[in-house]
Design a protein around this motif. Structure first.
Motif, PDB file in Angstrom:
ATOM      1  N   ASN A 231      20.000 -75.350  45.717  1.00 39.77           N
ATOM      2  CA  ASN A 231      19.229 -74.220  46.218  1.00 39.77           C
ATOM      3  C   ASN A 231      19.435 -74.043  47.721  1.00 39.77           C
ATOM      4  O   ASN A 231      19.660 -72.920  48.204  1.00 39.77           O
ATOM      5  CB  ASN A 231      17.748 -74.435  45.904  1.00 39.77           C
ATOM      6  CG  ASN A 231      16.878 -73.276  46.360  1.00 39.77           C
ATOM      7  OD1 ASN A 231      17.255 -72.120  46.254  1.00 39.77           O
ATOM      8  ND2 ASN A 231      15.701 -73.587  46.879  1.00 39.77           N
ATOM      9  N   ALA A 232      19.386 -75.149  48.465  1.00 38.28           N
ATOM     10  CA  ALA A 232      19.586 -75.071  49.916  1.00 38.28           C
ATOM     11  C   ALA A 232      20.956 -74.511  50.264  1.00 38.28           C
ATOM     12  O   ALA A 232      21.103 -73.702  51.185  1.00 38.28           O
ATOM     13  CB  ALA A 232      19.406 -76.458  50.542  1.00 38.28           C
ATOM     14  N   VAL A 233      21.973 -74.923  49.494  1.00 42.60           N
ATOM     15  CA  VAL A 233      23.339 -74.444  49.732  1.00 42.60           C
ATOM     16  C   VAL A 233      23.465 -72.963  49.383  1.00 42.60           C
ATOM     17  O   VAL A 233      24.006 -72.161  50.162  1.00 42.60           O
ATOM     18  CB  VAL A 233      24.349 -75.289  48.929  1.00 42.60           C
ATOM     19  CG1 VAL A 233      25.710 -74.608  48.880  1.00 42.60           C
ATOM     20  CG2 VAL A 233      24.469 -76.682  49.531  1.00 42.60           C
TER      21      VAL A 233
ATOM     22  N   GLY B 233      28.373 -75.200  45.201  1.00 41.40           N
ATOM     23  CA  GLY B 233      28.541 -74.278  46.317  1.00 41.40           C
ATOM     24  C   GLY B 233      29.939 -73.683  46.378  1.00 41.40           C
ATOM     25  O   GLY B 233      30.109 -72.474  46.576  1.00 41.40           O
ATOM     26  N   LYS B 234      30.941 -74.529  46.196  1.00 42.92           N
ATOM     27  CA  LYS B 234      32.323 -74.025  46.231  1.00 42.92           C
ATOM     28  C   LYS B 234      32.599 -73.099  45.043  1.00 42.92           C
ATOM     29  O   LYS B 234      33.278 -72.067  45.199  1.00 42.92           O
ATOM     30  CB  LYS B 234      33.300 -75.199  46.237  1.00 42.92           C
ATOM     31  CG  LYS B 234      33.242 -76.055  47.501  1.00 42.92           C
ATOM     32  CD  LYS B 234      33.585 -75.268  48.769  1.00 42.92           C
ATOM     33  CE  LYS B 234      35.074 -74.984  48.879  1.00 42.92           C
ATOM     34  NZ  LYS B 234      35.414 -74.353  50.189  1.00 42.92           N
TER      35      LYS B 234
ATOM     36  N   VAL C 212      30.487 -70.292  48.456  1.00 45.03           N
ATOM     37  CA  VAL C 212      29.820 -70.524  49.735  1.00 45.03           C
ATOM     38  C   VAL C 212      30.815 -71.211  50.669  1.00 45.03           C
ATOM     39  O   VAL C 212      31.512 -72.146  50.264  1.00 45.03           O
ATOM     40  CB  VAL C 212      28.564 -71.408  49.562  1.00 45.03           C
ATOM     41  CG1 VAL C 212      27.864 -71.601  50.910  1.00 45.03           C
ATOM     42  CG2 VAL C 212      27.609 -70.777  48.548  1.00 45.03           C
ATOM     43  N   LYS C 213      30.903 -70.752  51.902  1.00 46.91           N
ATOM     44  CA  LYS C 213      31.858 -71.326  52.844  1.00 46.91           C
ATOM     45  C   LYS C 213      31.503 -72.778  53.160  1.00 46.91           C
ATOM     46  O   LYS C 213      30.330 -73.155  53.213  1.00 46.91           O
ATOM     47  CB  LYS C 213      31.883 -70.505  54.132  1.00 46.91           C
ATOM     48  CG  LYS C 213      32.483 -69.113  53.946  1.00 46.91           C
ATOM     49  CD  LYS C 213      32.529 -68.354  55.258  1.00 46.91           C
ATOM     50  CE  LYS C 213      33.177 -66.981  55.068  1.00 46.91           C
ATOM     51  NZ  LYS C 213      33.206 -66.198  56.331  1.00 46.91           N
ATOM     52  N   SER C 214      32.525 -73.584  53.383  1.00 48.59           N
ATOM     53  CA  SER C 214      32.337 -75.025  53.578  1.00 48.59           C
ATOM     54  C   SER C 214      31.410 -75.349  54.738  1.00 48.59           C
ATOM     55  O   SER C 214      30.577 -76.253  54.649  1.00 48.59           O
ATOM     56  CB  SER C 214      33.695 -75.701  53.789  1.00 48.59           C
ATOM     57  OG  SER C 214      34.495 -75.560  52.641  1.00 48.59           O
ATOM     58  N   GLU C 215      31.541 -74.611  55.835  1.00 46.34           N
ATOM     59  CA  GLU C 215      30.698 -74.911  56.990  1.00 46.34           C
ATOM     60  C   GLU C 215      29.228 -74.611  56.694  1.00 46.34           C
ATOM     61  O   GLU C 215      28.319 -75.282  57.199  1.00 46.34           O
ATOM     62  CB  GLU C 215      31.157 -74.141  58.235  1.00 46.34           C
ATOM     63  CG  GLU C 215      31.222 -72.644  58.092  1.00 46.34           C
ATOM     64  CD  GLU C 215      32.599 -72.138  57.634  1.00 46.34           C
ATOM     65  OE1 GLU C 215      32.919 -70.979  57.965  1.00 46.34           O
ATOM     66  OE2 GLU C 215      33.325 -72.897  56.964  1.00 46.34           O
ATOM     67  N   ARG C 216      28.972 -73.622  55.838  1.00 46.44           N
ATOM     68  CA  ARG C 216      27.591 -73.321  55.456  1.00 46.44           C
ATOM     69  C   ARG C 216      27.042 -74.385  54.504  1.00 46.44           C
ATOM     70  O   ARG C 216      25.855 -74.722  54.545  1.00 46.44           O
ATOM     71  CB  ARG C 216      27.517 -71.932  54.812  1.00 46.44           C
ATOM     72  CG  ARG C 216      27.741 -70.793  55.788  1.00 46.44           C
ATOM     73  CD  ARG C 216      27.292 -69.461  55.211  1.00 46.44           C
ATOM     74  NE  ARG C 216      27.264 -68.415  56.193  1.00 46.44           N
ATOM     75  CZ  ARG C 216      26.720 -67.218  55.990  1.00 46.44           C
ATOM     76  NH1 ARG C 216      26.158 -66.922  54.826  1.00 46.44           N
ATOM     77  NH2 ARG C 216      26.727 -66.311  56.933  1.00 46.44           N
ATOM     78  N   ILE C 217      27.896 -74.885  53.612  1.00 47.62           N
ATOM     79  CA  ILE C 217      27.484 -75.981  52.735  1.00 47.62           C
ATOM     80  C   ILE C 217      27.079 -77.182  53.577  1.00 47.62           C
ATOM     81  O   ILE C 217      26.017 -77.781  53.378  1.00 47.62           O
ATOM     82  CB  ILE C 217      28.617 -76.360  51.768  1.00 47.62           C
ATOM     83  CG1 ILE C 217      28.896 -75.212  50.786  1.00 47.62           C
ATOM     84  CG2 ILE C 217      28.273 -77.641  51.004  1.00 47.62           C
ATOM     85  CD1 ILE C 217      30.099 -75.451  49.892  1.00 47.62           C
ATOM     86  N   ALA C 218      27.917 -77.544  54.536  1.00 49.87           N
ATOM     87  CA  ALA C 218      27.636 -78.690  55.392  1.00 49.87           C
ATOM     88  C   ALA C 218      26.348 -78.481  56.180  1.00 49.87           C
ATOM     89  O   ALA C 218      25.520 -79.397  56.304  1.00 49.87           O
ATOM     90  CB  ALA C 218      28.807 -78.931  56.341  1.00 49.87           C
ATOM     91  N   SER C 219      26.149 -77.305  56.701  1.00 52.04           N
ATOM     92  CA  SER C 219      24.946 -77.009  57.475  1.00 52.04           C
ATOM     93  C   SER C 219      23.689 -77.188  56.634  1.00 52.04           C
ATOM     94  O   SER C 219      22.697 -77.778  57.083  1.00 52.04           O
ATOM     95  CB  SER C 219      25.018 -75.577  58.013  1.00 52.04           C
ATOM     96  OG  SER C 219      23.837 -75.220  58.688  1.00 52.04           O
ATOM     97  N   ALA C 220      23.730 -76.704  55.393  1.00 55.10           N
ATOM     98  CA  ALA C 220      22.570 -76.812  54.508  1.00 55.10           C
ATOM     99  C   ALA C 220      22.262 -78.263  54.173  1.00 55.10           C
ATOM    100  O   ALA C 220      21.096 -78.685  54.167  1.00 55.10           O
ATOM    101  CB  ALA C 220      22.814 -76.016  53.230  1.00 55.10           C
TER     102      ALA C 220
END
Length: 446
Positions: A122-124, A285-286, A290-298
């Motif tokens: 959900n966060a991602v 996410g992928k 969802v872009k990788s940097e956004r996944i990491a941020s979440a």
């Protein structure tokens, strides 16, 4: 549409599905021996024409075309055995809600990690959500799908946590993305055998096609073999780095198909199991673009879920965690693996016949003392004595708190991770966890 429906078991899911069925024009009867007829939810549904009874006699089946049962009620009770003999269809609430589903459906099951994985997903996915594309979470995580399914639009994504109990009554489940986090020895008292338990879990992918995806833990050969039973595209995830075609960890870094996502140490929640949960969220996410940097941020911002290695606080120099959701041995093993400081472990609960000696290796490595309670207390005492560890047996989780602070020194960990279900003393793990946290705060105040 089936016109005469018997809802067995009320609770929140029963109330939600009864309301849906009334909208369809069904004649609905709710049967629950523990029913409180003065409950405002009962009275509101009575006003809509729903009939309520505390009886659960086989006679109720005479005017029934279909049964919707609460997931936790075993099929062995007399009314359900009689219904099976009459070949009446028996569904769980999510199966009825599925008829209303629009948009993309992501469904997740497993023995451990379900709720945290769902919340990480959900966060991602919220990273790309907006008014035109909402992400809605429901299912075994707390909100019945029947409560929200009519709000889900074709442009939205519905993320659901599904238990083995729910999946047994969902013969047509077909999520676009299914996830199996892991499969351990859980709920064998309900399912009767490990084979039946696995069969129930595999219901999440049974109707998937090659256009769908199954995100699957491949860190054990048994789980790898499950991927051979699906028609969906298998997207592996591996904390041990055994398969690099999906999400995996290697040298302390998290990847998807060899694309670096983030360092594992940057996750805000501790433990090897949370690395697995993060890999699930990365894979979904992928797949959801969802872009990788956004996944990491979440994932870096994700701080956990109630009752799942939840930080209660630093009290009297001790760091206290509430992991009441650890209702089996493997969950407690995974929780312990996340700590390098000495742990005073609070454990115990419903005795399902598990061998508590399976905890021995993890306890030997991480635990300095135990405080135990519930039906499994004597088994845990025997295990502790095998390791010559201090162990105190108490009445319940509340009375376990004070001796835990006595046993722990400043700088050490106090961890509630019961390795057992709560039902011997409490209605659910949330109640157990809340009582523990209240007792900890009372100790602090006093």
């Amino acid at each position: 549409m089936t016109k005469r429906v018997l809802v067995v078991g009320f609770a929140r899911s029963g109330a939600a599905v009864a309301r849906l069925l009334v909208k369809e024009g069904a004649a609905v009867t709710v049967s629950d021996p523990k029913l409180n007829l003065d409950d405002s939810k009962v009275q509101a549904l009575q006003a809509l024409g729903v009939t309520f009874t505390q009886a659960q006699d086989v006679d109720l089946l005479a005017d029934t075309d279909m049964i919707v049962k609460n997931p936790g009620i075993p099929y062995q009770i007399p009314i359900l055995q009689a219904a099976l003999a009459k070949q009446l269809p028996i569904y769980t609430e999510v199966a009825l809600a599925q008829r209303y589903m629009q948009g993309e459906w992501i469904a997740l099951t497993g023995s451990n990690g379900k709720t945290t994985s769902v919340e990480m997903i959900n966060a991602v996915l919220q990273q790309t959500a907006n008014n035109d594309h909402r992400v809605i979470v429901a299912g075994n995580i707390g909100t019945p799908v029947s409560e929200v399914v009519e709000q889900v639009r074709a442009t939205d994504t519905l993320v659901t946590e599904l238990s083995s109990f729910q999946l047994m009554g969902m013969p047509t489940a077909k999520p676009h993305i299914a996830v199996i986090t892991n499969i351990f020895a859980s709920h064998l008292d309900y399912h009767g055998s490990r084979e039946n338990y696995i069969k129930a879990k595999m219901g999440i992918t049974r109707n998937q096609t090659k256009k769908d995806y199954l995100v699957l833990n491949v860190d054990r050969a048994e789980w790898v073999a499950l991927g051979e039973q699906t028609k969906a595209q298998v997207i592996p995830f591996s904390r041990l780095g055994l398969d690099h075609s999906g999400a995996y960890q290697a040298n302390g870094k998290l990847y998807f198909a060899d694309e670096y996502i983030m360092d594992a140490k940057d996750l805000a929640v501790p433990g090897q199991h949370n690395i697995e949960n993060a890999l699930v969220a990365i894979a979904v996410g992928k797949l959801s673009k969802v872009k990788s940097e956004r996944i990491a941020s979440a994932l870096k911002a994700f701080t956990g879920v109630e009752h799942r290695l939840q930080l209660v606080g630093d009290i009297a120099g001790r760091t206290v965690y509430n992991d009441s959701k650890a209702t089996d041995i493997e969950a407690t093993e995974m929780a312990l693996s996340g700590f390098k400081k000495p742990v005073v472990l609070l454990a115990g609960g419903l005795d399902r016949g598990d061998d508590q000696m399976r905890l021995l290796a993890a306890v030997k490595e991480h635990v300095k003392a135990l405080v135990v309670f519930g039906q499994t207390a004597d088994k845990l005492v025997a295990m502790a004595k095998t390791l010559d560890l201090p162990v105190i047996k108490t009445k319940d989780v509340v009375t376990a708190v004070e001796p835990a602070f006595t046993l722990a020194q400043p700088g050490e960990i106090i961890l509630l991770s019961p390795a057992a279900a709560s039902w011997d003393q409490y209605p659910n793990f949330e109640t157990r966890g809340n009582l523990f946290m209240d007792a900890v705060h009372n100790y602090k105040d006093n």
